[in-house]
Motif scaffolding. Structure first.
Motif, PDB file in Angstrom:
ATOM      1  N   VAL A  43       0.851  -1.197   0.000  1.00 14.39           N
ATOM      2  CA  VAL A  43       0.000   0.000   0.000  1.00 14.39           C
ATOM      3  C   VAL A  43       0.885   1.244   0.000  1.00 14.39           C
ATOM      4  CG1 VAL A  43      -1.711   1.336   1.309  1.00 14.39           C
ATOM      5  CG2 VAL A  43      -1.947  -1.158   1.119  1.00 14.39           C
ATOM      6  N   VAL A  44       1.914   1.244   0.849  1.00 20.87           N
ATOM      7  CA  VAL A  44       2.826   2.393   0.919  1.00 20.87           C
ATOM      8  C   VAL A  44       3.555   2.559  -0.411  1.00 20.87           C
ATOM      9  CG1 VAL A  44       4.888   3.338   2.048  1.00 20.87           C
ATOM     10  CG2 VAL A  44       3.089   2.252   3.422  1.00 20.87           C
ATOM     11  N   ARG A  45       4.009   1.456  -0.997  1.00 21.40           N
ATOM     12  CA  ARG A  45       4.715   1.535  -2.282  1.00 21.40           C
ATOM     13  C   ARG A  45       3.813   2.135  -3.367  1.00 21.40           C
ATOM     14  NH1 ARG A  45       7.704  -3.295  -2.371  1.00 21.40           N
ATOM     15  NH2 ARG A  45       5.741  -4.240  -2.564  1.00 21.40           N
ATOM     16  N   GLU A  69       7.755  10.963  -0.359  1.00 22.94           N
ATOM     17  CA  GLU A  69       9.223  10.964  -0.380  1.00 22.94           C
ATOM     18  C   GLU A  69       9.803  10.573   0.979  1.00 22.94           C
ATOM     19  OE1 GLU A  69      10.068  14.940  -1.683  1.00 22.94           O
ATOM     20  OE2 GLU A  69       9.643  14.463  -3.789  1.00 22.94           O
ATOM     21  N   GLY A  70       9.069  10.866   2.065  1.00 23.50           N
ATOM     22  CA  GLY A  70       9.600  10.572   3.395  1.00 23.50           C
ATOM     23  C   GLY A  70       9.035   9.332   4.046  1.00 23.50           C
ATOM     24  N   ALA A  71       8.042   8.702   3.400  1.00 20.95           N
ATOM     25  CA  ALA A  71       7.310   7.600   4.039  1.00 20.95           C
ATOM     26  C   ALA A  71       8.191   6.417   4.410  1.00 20.95           C
ATOM     27  CB  ALA A  71       6.165   7.134   3.133  1.00 20.95           C
ATOM     28  N   SER A  72       9.249   6.183   3.659  1.00 21.75           N
ATOM     29  CA  SER A  72      10.087   5.006   3.931  1.00 21.75           C
ATOM     30  C   SER A  72      10.796   5.102   5.277  1.00 21.75           C
ATOM     31  CB  SER A  72      11.118   4.825   2.812  1.00 21.75           C
ATOM     32  OG  SER A  72      11.984   5.951   2.804  1.00 21.75           O
ATOM     33  N   ALA A  91      -2.575   1.565   5.189  1.00 23.82           N
ATOM     34  CA  ALA A  91      -1.382   1.225   5.958  1.00 23.82           C
ATOM     35  C   ALA A  91      -1.174   2.340   6.967  1.00 23.82           C
ATOM     36  CB  ALA A  91      -0.173   1.131   5.024  1.00 23.82           C
ATOM     37  N   THR A  92      -0.750   1.979   8.180  1.00 24.94           N
ATOM     38  CA  THR A  92      -0.481   2.989   9.198  1.00 24.94           C
ATOM     39  C   THR A  92       0.982   2.900   9.611  1.00 24.94           C
ATOM     40  OG1 THR A  92      -2.758   2.881   9.994  1.00 24.94           O
ATOM     41  CG2 THR A  92      -1.146   3.900  11.461  1.00 24.94           C
ATOM     42  N   LEU A  93       1.630   4.045   9.588  1.00 23.09           N
ATOM     43  CA  LEU A  93       3.045   4.146   9.933  1.00 23.09           C
ATOM     44  C   LEU A  93       3.192   5.096  11.115  1.00 23.09           C
ATOM     45  CD1 LEU A  93       4.369   4.559   6.284  1.00 23.09           C
ATOM     46  CD2 LEU A  93       4.334   2.468   7.657  1.00 23.09           C
ATOM     47  N   PHE A  94       4.245   4.889  11.910  1.00 18.05           N
ATOM     48  CA  PHE A  94       4.397   5.625  13.162  1.00 18.05           C
ATOM     49  C   PHE A  94       5.751   6.327  13.240  1.00 18.05           C
ATOM     50  CE2 PHE A  94       1.436   2.217  13.759  1.00 18.05           C
ATOM     51  CZ  PHE A  94       0.433   2.781  14.528  1.00 18.05           C
ATOM     52  N   TYR A  95       5.797   7.359  14.084  1.00 16.41           N
ATOM     53  CA  TYR A  95       7.048   8.075  14.358  1.00 16.41           C
ATOM     54  C   TYR A  95       6.879   8.833  15.672  1.00 16.41           C
ATOM     55  CZ  TYR A  95       4.668  12.364  13.002  1.00 16.41           C
ATOM     56  OH  TYR A  95       3.789  13.411  12.952  1.00 16.41           O
ATOM     57  N   ALA A 144      10.841  14.536   8.390  1.00 13.32           N
ATOM     58  CA  ALA A 144      10.403  15.430   9.468  1.00 13.32           C
ATOM     59  C   ALA A 144       9.584  16.577   8.876  1.00 13.32           C
ATOM     60  CB  ALA A 144      11.612  15.967  10.227  1.00 13.32           C
ATOM     61  N   GLU A 145      10.031  17.112   7.747  1.00 12.14           N
ATOM     62  CA  GLU A 145       9.338  18.227   7.101  1.00 12.14           C
ATOM     63  C   GLU A 145       7.953  17.790   6.626  1.00 12.14           C
ATOM     64  OE1 GLU A 145       8.921  21.971   6.529  1.00 12.14           O
ATOM     65  OE2 GLU A 145      10.751  21.185   7.417  1.00 12.14           O
ATOM     66  N   ALA A 146       7.860  16.584   6.069  1.00 17.83           N
ATOM     67  CA  ALA A 146       6.578  16.090   5.555  1.00 17.83           C
ATOM     68  C   ALA A 146       5.561  15.926   6.680  1.00 17.83           C
ATOM     69  CB  ALA A 146       6.776  14.762   4.820  1.00 17.83           C
ATOM     70  N   VAL A 147       5.964  15.336   7.807  1.00 22.36           N
ATOM     71  CA  VAL A 147       5.009  15.163   8.904  1.00 22.36           C
ATOM     72  C   VAL A 147       4.701  16.512   9.565  1.00 22.36           C
ATOM     73  CG1 VAL A 147       5.428  12.707   9.290  1.00 22.36           C
ATOM     74  CG2 VAL A 147       6.783  14.386  10.560  1.00 22.36           C
ATOM     75  N   ASN A 148       5.691  17.417   9.569  1.00 20.51           N
ATOM     76  CA  ASN A 148       5.445  18.755  10.108  1.00 20.51           C
ATOM     77  C   ASN A 148       4.430  19.517   9.257  1.00 20.51           C
ATOM     78  OD1 ASN A 148       7.147  18.369  12.254  1.00 20.51           O
ATOM     79  ND2 ASN A 148       8.890  19.409  11.325  1.00 20.51           N
TER      80      ASN A 148
END
Length: 157
Positions: free
Chosen positions: A12-14, A87-90, A118-122, A141-145
């Protein structure tokens, strides 16, 4: 005709990364949530959902109040937001790899592509990322910000 197997979160992420790199947003929805914090302190729970059409909905709940707000992003803003996350999901981790100290401020990004998700964490707090040695590359960091800023803008304008 056989039924197709349910795609893995990785697939899903890909698919999300491939579509967003081409500037395609159809069938995509992103939900970004931040929750946690120390008991007794200001515990946070905020989320923003952005759909392919650019509809952005934000909600927050804390001990004092809950609020909600909606806005529309134009297609260029939506594409850019999705592409940057792609671009930052990986560098975000699935639940099976998420290891955070108790009471951490945790961010979760749910990527929905068509009817799959899909759920991803940080770690959402920069200081906690440093303390727990879970730094994010600048583009991630920029993408989640971007999503956090969008939430703040919707809730506090």
């Amino acid at each position: 005709m056989g039924l197709m197997a349910e795609p893995t979160e990785e697939e899903v992420v890909r698919e999300f990364v491939e579509r967003t790199s081409r500037g395609e947003t159809d069938g995509i929805e992103i939900e970004h949530r931040v929750a946690g914090g120390m008991p007794g302190e200001h515990r946070v729970s905020e989320e923003v959902t952005v759909s392919a059409t650019g509809l952005a909905r934000a909600r927050s709940n804390d001990a004092r109040a809950s609020e909600a707000s909606t806005a529309s992003l134009d297609s260029a803003q939506t594409r850019d937001l999705f592409r940057r996350l792609g671009e930052g999901a990986s560098n975000l981790v699935p639940r099976s790899q998420a290891r955070f100290l108790p009471d951490s401020l945790v961010g979760a990004v749910t990527i929905k592509v068509d009817e799959h998700e899909a759920t991803l964490f940080y770690l959402a707090d920069q200081n906690e990322r440093e303390t727990q040695q879970q730094l994010l590359p600048p583009e991630t960091a920029e993408a989640v910000n971007d999503f956090s800023r969008l939430t703040q803008r919707l809730l506090h304008e």
